[in-house]
Design a protein around this motif. Structure first.
Motif, PDB file in Angstrom:
ATOM      1  N   THR A  57       0.839  -1.199   0.000  1.00  0.00           N
ATOM      2  CA  THR A  57       0.000   0.000   0.000  1.00  0.00           C
ATOM      3  C   THR A  57       0.874   1.248   0.000  1.00  0.00           C
ATOM      4  O   THR A  57       0.613   2.210  -0.743  1.00  0.00           O
ATOM      5  N   TYR A  61       0.743   4.051  -3.026  1.00  0.00           N
ATOM      6  CA  TYR A  61       0.440   5.454  -2.755  1.00  0.00           C
ATOM      7  C   TYR A  61       1.620   6.348  -3.117  1.00  0.00           C
ATOM      8  O   TYR A  61       1.439   7.464  -3.598  1.00  0.00           O
ATOM      9  N   HIS A  65       1.217   9.370  -5.925  1.00  0.00           N
ATOM     10  CA  HIS A  65       1.432  10.749  -5.514  1.00  0.00           C
ATOM     11  C   HIS A  65       2.755  11.308  -6.030  1.00  0.00           C
ATOM     12  O   HIS A  65       2.910  12.531  -6.127  1.00  0.00           O
ATOM     13  N   SER A 102       3.851   6.833   3.193  1.00  0.00           N
ATOM     14  CA  SER A 102       4.536   5.670   2.643  1.00  0.00           C
ATOM     15  C   SER A 102       5.674   5.224   3.549  1.00  0.00           C
ATOM     16  O   SER A 102       5.887   4.029   3.741  1.00  0.00           O
TER      17      SER A 102
END
Length: 139
Positions: A57, A61, A65, A102
């Motif tokens: 995950t 992300y 981003h 992150s």
């Protein structure tokens, strides 16, 4: 005497937001590496499966981003005033959000200790702030 409209420093000086493109590119490359590590290097036992998902995950992300961070100067290129502010705010939010969200996910995935993810919510709010600044500050 008529007052001249102030020149748009973003258009005259595109290097002002160059850090966003550079950091977005480096961060995107790092996310490809962390994604490969998640797929091939991270231990995947039944007990650690949930931690591997948290790590993945974080990588996903970061990639999403990082693209937004690199694209923010182009998105905010037209116009002046608020567009420059939107670019600066969005860039700062995306950069800090990537690091906090992150980074926390990577820490949890590597250590298998959820207490290392305490900064993830702050990073998540920063990422949301980046999106909102693009939507609301460019007006």
């Amino acid at each position: 005497q008529k007052h001249k409209k102030a020149a748009n420093p973003f258009v005259k000086n595109p290097e002002i937001m160059q850090w966003q493109r550079t950091l977005g590119g480096i961060s995107g490359a790092m996310s490809v590496g962390t994604g490969a590590y998640a797929s091939h290097g991270l231990k995947k036992s039944k007990e650690s499966e949930a931690y591997a998902k948290v790590f993945e995950t974080g990588s996903r992300y970061q990639l999403i981003h990082s693209v937004m961070l690199a694209a923010t100067p182009a998105i905010c290129k037209s116009g002046g005033g608020n567009h420059i502010i939107a670019s600066k705010v969005a860039g700062a939010c995306f950069a800090s959000g990537i690091a906090l969200f992150s980074g926390s996910c990577y820490a949890v995935g590597l250590t298998e200790d959820r207490s290392n993810g305490k900064l993830a919510p702050i990073g998540g709010f920063a990422l949301i702030g980046g999106w909102l600044s693009l939507a609301l500050l460019r007006r």
